[in-house]
Design an enzyme around this catalytic site. Structure first.
Site, PDB file in Angstrom:
ATOM      1  N   LYS A 197       0.826  -1.043   0.292  1.00 36.77           N
ATOM      2  CA  LYS A 197       0.203  -0.434  -0.006  1.00 36.77           C
ATOM      3  C   LYS A 197       0.649   1.557  -0.497  1.00 36.77           C
ATOM      4  O   LYS A 197       0.745   1.638   0.663  1.00 36.77           O
ATOM      5  CB  LYS A 197      -0.574   0.217   1.039  1.00 36.77           C
ATOM      6  CG  LYS A 197      -1.787  -1.243   0.982  1.00 36.77           C
ATOM      7  CD  LYS A 197      -2.956  -0.731   2.342  1.00 36.77           C
ATOM      8  CE  LYS A 197      -2.773  -2.128   3.486  1.00 36.77           C
ATOM      9  NZ  LYS A 197      -3.562  -1.984   5.043  1.00 36.77           N
ATOM     10  N   ASP A 232      -5.760  -6.445   9.816  1.00 37.40           N
ATOM     11  CA  ASP A 232      -7.449  -4.967   9.981  1.00 37.40           C
ATOM     12  C   ASP A 232      -8.285  -6.525   9.822  1.00 37.40           C
ATOM     13  O   ASP A 232      -9.817  -6.159  10.373  1.00 37.40           O
ATOM     14  CB  ASP A 232      -7.642  -3.464   9.016  1.00 37.40           C
ATOM     15  CG  ASP A 232      -6.935  -4.020   7.889  1.00 37.40           C
ATOM     16  OD1 ASP A 232      -6.775  -5.217   7.257  1.00 37.40           O
ATOM     17  OD2 ASP A 232      -7.035  -2.950   7.437  1.00 37.40           O
TER      18      ASP A 232
HETATM   19 MG    MG Z   1      -8.228   0.636   7.569  1.00 37.74          MG
END
Ligand code: MG
Ligand code: ADP
Length: 509
Positions: A197, A232
């Site tokens: 990312k 997450d």
């Molecule tokens: Mg997040």
């Protein structure tokens, strides 16, 4: 459930609700004729063909996802999917009590959070969140710089404790939601495999990220114990499960993407010891790395080749928020070469030359167009697409006529549709794998898929395409039992809840 009612906060009851009936996208028919230049039309047609997701393609993707999961869980390196056992085998039940913290590091921001739990009777008594933007230079700095920044923000947050109550003789406990691929070694330790990312922090890969955080907390004098390291997706599953025991899968669709699910420990061949007493464990698929059967275009290939991680995270690059706007921009660049914007970039006569030059170059700047920009353009239902025109001008520095604006919306539509539908097919692949292992336990009952992330939350077209693909693949009968539930900010709450469920103290304080 309407299109937007897919946004159901964690805790809101969704019991027994049928799967949403799809509402077609409201789109005003623009009566003005628009003569499309041949070159632009040819690029648009090829794009729509190359990234089309008809049912057979979706079916292939779902089947391949199930097969890759099976291969990846059998042995390390068995497929593109890492299928990482999370060591989370104790899910929150609602009985947890006490004060717990969480740190959620997943993309451009990180969140710190505090949770006061009051057991079955009182539930979540109080929460406090704070979101902190990560300075871009820290995303490619050193590991120590990044973790010191995080630990300092956490220390400041802890100091402002307010009404939250921590019993005497009890260390502060924190759940660390860390959403990058980690080789987990226990519930509270794991080695970073690589940054994704857009992060390129030196000195963390190959190290235990809990040790990195602990060292930084020590440097800033913060007395805290990391009792759980989760990503997450795992945290979102735990949070959703706190309210609803039918939750079996969690998906993140934000800057990046991942999915996890509840697996039987005896169905995880690569787990050498049976470490779970409950018989289950959450497995993180790391599906961003999936590549099989994807309908890719020349624009995806070029973006991938120029990325910091070529040939990796192809599913993520096709469906997640970090990349969708950039794919659209690349298509627009190619179309501009054959006259989409009439060859006339704006004349900014009142601007100094350097600024004028910069303004004209914006279309050519990688990642100049964000996914929220793309979403805003698709939401413009005005007659002359004025909003699209403003974004094209303000963000990319190009003048557009109605025809160019309509083509731009069509490009956004094609890329959003592919992203949403492939994400839906991925979810079906996971459910299919679970169903094959336990006939009737998935498709025969009410089951919940918890979804979180800014892309899913804020992009209604994307969301509706995701749901559409699931209904197409599963059929209306099975889909009726399936609830796709938005589990907002689940990752922070979930990390704190996993810390609570795995807390070494009795839940009696
Ligand atoms: Mg997040
Ligand atoms: P993270 O994934 O970094 O933890 P979020 O879950 O909040 O953070 O997701 C942020 C991402 O969601 C952004 O990078 C963007 O791609 C996407 N996003 C945010 N707002 C919108 C929007 N209005 N429309 C489309 N996508 C959006």
């Amino acid at each position: 459930m309407s299109l937007t009612a897919g946004i159901t906060p964690v805790g809101a009851s969704n019991v027994g609700r049928p799967f949403p009936k799809l509402v077609s996208r409201p789109r005003e028919i623009v009566a003005v004729r628009c003569s499309l230049n041949y070159g632009v039309a040819a690029i648009l047609t090829k794009l729509q063909k190359d990234c089309a997701t008809p049912l057979p393609v979706l079916r292939h993707v779902a089947d391949a996802m199930a097969a890759d999961m099976r291969a990846g869980i059998a042995v390390d390196g068995g497929s593109d999917l890492k299928m990482i056992p999370s060591y989370v085998d104790t899910l929150p039940t609602g009985n947890e009590r006490g004060l717990f913290y969480a740190l959620d590091l997943g993309g451009t921001n990180f969140r710190v959070l505090r949770l006061q739990l009051g057991g079955k009777a009182e539930g979540i008594i109080a929460t406090k969140f704070e979101q902190v933007a990560i300075p871009p230079e820290l995303m490619c700095g050193t590991s120590e710089e990044l973790f010191d920044f995080i630990a300092s923000a956490l220390a400041k947050f802890v100091e402002e404790g307010g009404k939250f109550h921590l019993p005497l003789r009890r260390a502060r406990e924190i759940g660390f939601a860390f959403s990058f691929p980690v080789r987990q070694t226990s519930i509270n330790s794991g080695v970073l495999i690589k940054w994704t990312k857009g992060f390129a922090v030196s000195g963390t890969a190959g190290k235990d990220v809990v040790a990195c955080l602990n060292a930084a907390m020590e440097r800033v004098g913060l007395d805290m114990r990391v009792s759980a390291l989760v990503n997450d997706a795992v945290a979102t599953l735990a949070a959703a499960r706190y309210w609803d025991e039918d939750v079996v899968v969690a998906v993140i669709l934000g800057t990046g993407t991942n999915a996890c699910y509840v697996e039987r420990v005896d169905a995880i061949p690569k787990l050498s010891e049976l470490t779970s007493t409950s018989g289950i464990m959450i497995v993180s698929t790391e599906w961003g790395a999936f590549t099989s059967c994807l309908p890719l275009t020349e624009f995806d290939r070029e973006m991938d080749a120029e990325s910091i991680n070529p040939c990796e995270q192809i599913f993520e690059k096709t469906i997640s928020g970090m990349y969708l706007g950039e794919i659209v921009r690349r298509v627009l660049v190619k179309m501009s070469e054959v006259g989409l914007f009439g060859g006339s970039l704006p004349e900014k006569l009142f601007m100094p030359f350097a600024l004028r030059y910069f303004h004209r170059e914006k279309l050519f700047m990688p990642f100049a167009l964000s996914t929220p920009d793309m979403c805003a353009m698709q939401r413009d239902t005005s007659r002359d697409l004025e909003g699209v025109g403003s974004i094209l001008y303000d963000v990319l520095g190009v003048n557009s006529d109605l025809c160019a604006r309509r083509v731009t919306v069509d490009v956004c539509e094609a890329i959003a549709k592919r992203g949403g539908q492939l994400a839906g097919a991925g979810i079906v692949g996971i459910l299919q794998k679970m169903e094959e292992d336990s006939r009737g336990l998935i498709f025969g009952k009410r089951r919940v898929v918890a979804v979180d992330g800014g892309l899913y939350e804020h992009y209604p077209q994307y969301r509706s395409y995701l749901q559409e693909a699931i209904v197409e693949l599963l059929g209306s009968e099975i889909s009726r039992n399936l609830v796709i539930q938005h589990s907002k900010d689940g990752s922070g709450i979930g990390a704190a809840l996993i810390a609570a469920a795995n807390c070494k103290y009795e839940h009696d304080s």
